[in-house]
Design an enzyme around this catalytic site. Structure first.
Site, PDB file in Angstrom:
ATOM      1  N   GLY A   1       9.451   1.902   6.815  1.00  0.00           N
ATOM      2  CA  GLY A   1       9.342   0.692   6.330  1.00  0.00           C
ATOM      3  C   GLY A   1       8.334   0.425   5.215  1.00  0.00           C
ATOM      4  O   GLY A   1       8.197   1.143   4.593  1.00  0.00           O
ATOM      5  N   GLN A   2       7.275  -0.462   5.637  1.00  0.00           N
ATOM      6  CA  GLN A   2       6.363  -0.217   4.411  1.00  0.00           C
ATOM      7  C   GLN A   2       5.009  -0.808   5.001  1.00  0.00           C
ATOM      8  O   GLN A   2       4.832  -1.288   5.909  1.00  0.00           O
ATOM      9  CB  GLN A   2       6.675  -1.559   3.335  1.00  0.00           C
ATOM     10  CG  GLN A   2       7.068  -2.632   3.915  1.00  0.00           C
ATOM     11  CD  GLN A   2       7.716  -3.727   2.643  1.00  0.00           C
ATOM     12  OE1 GLN A   2       7.170  -4.414   2.430  1.00  0.00           O
ATOM     13  NE2 GLN A   2       9.015  -3.079   2.267  1.00  0.00           N
ATOM     14  N   VAL A   3       3.803  -0.528   4.327  1.00  0.00           N
ATOM     15  CA  VAL A   3       2.597  -0.863   4.815  1.00  0.00           C
ATOM     16  C   VAL A   3       1.935  -1.527   3.905  1.00  0.00           C
ATOM     17  O   VAL A   3       1.851  -1.597   2.420  1.00  0.00           O
ATOM     18  CB  VAL A   3       1.535   0.765   4.540  1.00  0.00           C
ATOM     19  CG1 VAL A   3       0.317   0.278   5.164  1.00  0.00           C
ATOM     20  CG2 VAL A   3       2.175   1.497   5.652  1.00  0.00           C
TER      21      VAL A   3
ATOM     22  N   ASP B   1       2.838  15.688  11.435  1.00  0.00           N
ATOM     23  CA  ASP B   1       2.727  15.400  10.040  1.00  0.00           C
ATOM     24  C   ASP B   1       1.684  15.459   9.127  1.00  0.00           C
ATOM     25  O   ASP B   1       1.340  14.819   8.385  1.00  0.00           O
ATOM     26  CB  ASP B   1       3.587  14.107   9.678  1.00  0.00           C
ATOM     27  CG  ASP B   1       4.261  14.130   8.721  1.00  0.00           C
ATOM     28  OD1 ASP B   1       4.084  15.149   7.668  1.00  0.00           O
ATOM     29  OD2 ASP B   1       4.622  12.811   8.086  1.00  0.00           O
TER      30      ASP B   1
ATOM     31  N   LYS C   1       1.460  -2.058   9.020  1.00  0.00           N
ATOM     32  CA  LYS C   1       2.747  -1.056   8.935  1.00  0.00           C
ATOM     33  C   LYS C   1       3.819  -2.125   9.292  1.00  0.00           C
ATOM     34  O   LYS C   1       3.903  -2.425  10.654  1.00  0.00           O
ATOM     35  CB  LYS C   1       2.536   0.168   9.765  1.00  0.00           C
ATOM     36  CG  LYS C   1       3.386   1.108   9.431  1.00  0.00           C
ATOM     37  CD  LYS C   1       2.970   2.581   9.979  1.00  0.00           C
ATOM     38  CE  LYS C   1       4.041   3.588   9.972  1.00  0.00           C
ATOM     39  NZ  LYS C   1       3.285   5.057  10.248  1.00  0.00           N
TER      40      LYS C   1
ATOM     41  N   LEU D   1       0.856  -1.225  -0.182  1.00  0.00           N
ATOM     42  CA  LEU D   1      -0.016   0.062   0.020  1.00  0.00           C
ATOM     43  C   LEU D   1       0.838   1.393   0.005  1.00  0.00           C
ATOM     44  O   LEU D   1       0.536   2.409  -0.701  1.00  0.00           O
ATOM     45  CB  LEU D   1      -0.844  -0.004   1.162  1.00  0.00           C
ATOM     46  CG  LEU D   1      -2.084  -1.004   1.454  1.00  0.00           C
ATOM     47  CD1 LEU D   1      -2.672  -1.032   2.690  1.00  0.00           C
ATOM     48  CD2 LEU D   1      -2.881  -0.658  -0.027  1.00  0.00           C
ATOM     49  N   GLY D   2       2.003   1.266   0.566  1.00  0.00           N
ATOM     50  CA  GLY D   2       2.886   2.561   0.716  1.00  0.00           C
ATOM     51  C   GLY D   2       4.080   1.921   1.188  1.00  0.00           C
ATOM     52  O   GLY D   2       4.383   0.884   1.864  1.00  0.00           O
TER      53      GLY D   2
ATOM     54  N   GLY E   1       7.868   3.698   2.942  1.00  0.00           N
ATOM     55  CA  GLY E   1       8.528   4.973   3.288  1.00  0.00           C
ATOM     56  C   GLY E   1       9.903   4.586   4.078  1.00  0.00           C
ATOM     57  O   GLY E   1      10.222   3.573   4.153  1.00  0.00           O
ATOM     58  N   THR E   2      10.425   5.673   4.541  1.00  0.00           N
ATOM     59  CA  THR E   2      11.547   5.511   5.343  1.00  0.00           C
ATOM     60  C   THR E   2      11.525   4.571   6.613  1.00  0.00           C
ATOM     61  O   THR E   2      12.559   3.714   7.161  1.00  0.00           O
ATOM     62  CB  THR E   2      12.188   6.865   6.027  1.00  0.00           C
ATOM     63  OG1 THR E   2      11.168   7.544   6.758  1.00  0.00           O
ATOM     64  CG2 THR E   2      12.852   7.623   4.842  1.00  0.00           C
TER      65      THR E   2
HETATM   66  P1  ADP Z   1       4.546   7.165   6.892  1.00  0.00           P
HETATM   67  O1  ADP Z   1       5.311   7.374   8.092  1.00  0.00           O
HETATM   68  O2  ADP Z   1       5.614   6.489   5.773  1.00  0.00           O
HETATM   69  O3  ADP Z   1       4.163   8.096   6.067  1.00  0.00           O
HETATM   70  P2  ADP Z   1       1.857   6.010   6.703  1.00  0.00           P
HETATM   71  O4  ADP Z   1       1.353   5.505   8.284  1.00  0.00           O
HETATM   72  O5  ADP Z   1       1.500   7.216   6.510  1.00  0.00           O
HETATM   73  O6  ADP Z   1       3.398   6.058   7.130  1.00  0.00           O
HETATM   74  O7  ADP Z   1       1.463   5.011   5.745  1.00  0.00           O
HETATM   75  C1  ADP Z   1       2.222   5.070   4.412  1.00  0.00           C
HETATM   76  C2  ADP Z   1       1.149   4.982   3.528  1.00  0.00           C
HETATM   77  O8  ADP Z   1       0.569   3.687   3.606  1.00  0.00           O
HETATM   78  C3  ADP Z   1      -0.028   6.071   3.691  1.00  0.00           C
HETATM   79  O9  ADP Z   1       0.165   7.246   2.868  1.00  0.00           O
HETATM   80  C4  ADP Z   1      -1.149   5.099   2.940  1.00  0.00           C
HETATM   81  O10 ADP Z   1      -0.869   5.022   1.389  1.00  0.00           O
HETATM   82  C5  ADP Z   1      -0.868   3.759   3.458  1.00  0.00           C
HETATM   83  N1  ADP Z   1      -1.799   3.497   4.319  1.00  0.00           N
HETATM   84  C6  ADP Z   1      -1.412   3.667   5.728  1.00  0.00           C
HETATM   85  N2  ADP Z   1      -2.119   3.319   6.722  1.00  0.00           N
HETATM   86  C7  ADP Z   1      -3.199   2.850   5.853  1.00  0.00           C
HETATM   87  C8  ADP Z   1      -4.638   2.334   6.143  1.00  0.00           C
HETATM   88  N3  ADP Z   1      -5.055   2.148   7.315  1.00  0.00           N
HETATM   89  N4  ADP Z   1      -5.488   1.959   5.184  1.00  0.00           N
HETATM   90  C9  ADP Z   1      -5.095   2.143   3.921  1.00  0.00           C
HETATM   91  N5  ADP Z   1      -3.546   2.754   3.451  1.00  0.00           N
HETATM   92  C10 ADP Z   1      -2.978   3.051   4.542  1.00  0.00           C
HETATM   93 MG    MG Z   2       2.378   9.172   6.132  1.00  0.00          MG
END
Ligand code: ADP
Ligand code: MG
Length: 345
Positions: A33-35, A142, A50, A27-28, A30-31
């Protein structure tokens, strides 16, 4: 009662080894890790997990995220009424902290150039979350469109939830000075002044404007560029008291005594600082501050909201009135002085 010690749920670890969460897609990233999107074989629902990098610094920060979110969810929002993402579980797996969240939808970057009534509806929901955060003395640090996700709703109206408490901290126990994403960074953080939950209100103001105009309000290529845009678009500048006490003032401003030398029409006599020109910054920092493109034909906030992105000459009176209210709202949020900036209630 701020329990920061991670309680490793052995039962959950056992379930993990039996593949409770089946990974479906990314899904995503970042620094941190990953989601990943996972199928939860226990509840038969999709969840967002996450997975934090297995390095001590990331692990520690993620424990903070778990701790703050647990407090927000359980203590301040037990019935899930205040537009904050629900944390379902967390576990430690081979030194990766894994946090399972309810599955949400796309982020607000996908919705741009909204009508005032939708901006208003989303703003109310985000503010609702911010009231809860303020009650808990929690600074998100943030807030930005990427960290606000669409949430499924039974009603036809769209709903949003605030996510990503990975940079959050407790008011009065602030640790870092380099926080907030640049476009959404508050003047006090840019200038290196002690900060409070008011920095989230600044970011919120930037988000509200962006939802309406469809582009970031202060898309600065550098901190200098961001600050310069703030002064131009808003008029005025941070108050002398703040500039006098902030750590980074000399990076951006020159002390000019009490004479009037500000660049905005709202500046008045008594302004003891003026923003450095690009050349002056060059002189100090040996390299020119990066400047991004100015894409707004109108640089003042009110003109921007009245004319952008649509020509307002043919607007119905009600919509004109809506925009006047929007400008008033933004003025309260995008107030340079954190003590005068509007709070969520
Ligand atoms: P980071 O600290 O890297 O920004 P996030 O918690 O924002 O971490 O998660 C990174 C990305 O993962 C989000 O921008 C979103 O696209 C996806 N994501 C995070 N949490 C959810 C969730 N509960 N449902 C769907 N997508 C999510
Ligand atoms: Mg974020």
């Amino acid at each position: 009662n701020w329990d920061l010690i991670l309680y490793v749920n052995l039962e959950l670890v056992n379930k993990t080894s039996n593949r409770r969460f089946v990974v479906k897609e990314m899904l995503g990233q970042g620094t941190f890790g990953q989601v990943v999107k996972c199928w939860d074989t226990e509840t038969n629902k999709y969840v967002a997990v996450k997975v934090i990098k297995n390095q001590p610094a990331f692990y520690q920060q993620a424990i903070m995220e778990v701790s703050l979110l647990r407090t927000l969810n359980q203590k301040f929002d037990p019935d899930d009424k205040h537009n904050i993402v629900r944390m379902l579980d967390y576990l430690s797996f081979q030194n990766h902290l894994c946090i399972a969240f309810e599955m949400l939808g796309q982020n607000l970057n996908h919705l741009r150039g909204l009508k005032v009534q939708f901006v208003q509806a989303f703003s109310k929901q985000i503010l609702d979350a911010m009231i809860v955060m303020r009650d808990g003395g929690i600074i998100h640090c943030d807030l930005k469109p990427e960290n606000i996700l669409l949430a499924p709703t039974a009603k036809t109206a769209a709903a949003v939830k605030v996510i990503d408490f990975g940079s959050a901290c407790l008011e009065g126990k602030t640790v870092y000075s380099y926080i907030q994403s640049r476009y959404y960074r508050s003047p006090e953080v840019l200038l290196g002044y002690p900060y409070t939950t008011a920095i989230d209100m600044w970011s919120f103001g930037c988000i509200v404007a962006e939802l309406f105009i469809g582009l970031p309000l202060f898309p600065g290529a550098s901190e200098y560029d961001v600050l310069k845009r703030m002064l131009k678009i808003l008029g005025g500048q941070p108050p002398d008291d703040l500039l006098r006490e902030a750590k980074n003032t000399t990076k951006f401003f020159k002390h000019v005594g009490s004479s009037y030398l500000g660049i905005g029409p709202h500046d008045g006599p008594g302004t003891a600082y003026r923003m450095l020109s690009e050349d002056e910054v060059e002189g100090r920092e040996t390299k020119r501050p990066k400047l991004g493109k100015w894409y707004f034909p109108q640089q003042r906030l009110d003109q921007l909201i009245y004319t952008y992105p649509w020509d307002n000459t043919k607007l119905p009176e009600t919509e004109k009135a809506d925009r006047v209210l929007l400008v008033d709202f933004l003025r309260g949020l995008l107030e340079f002085d954190p003590n005068k900036r509007w709070s969520p209630f």
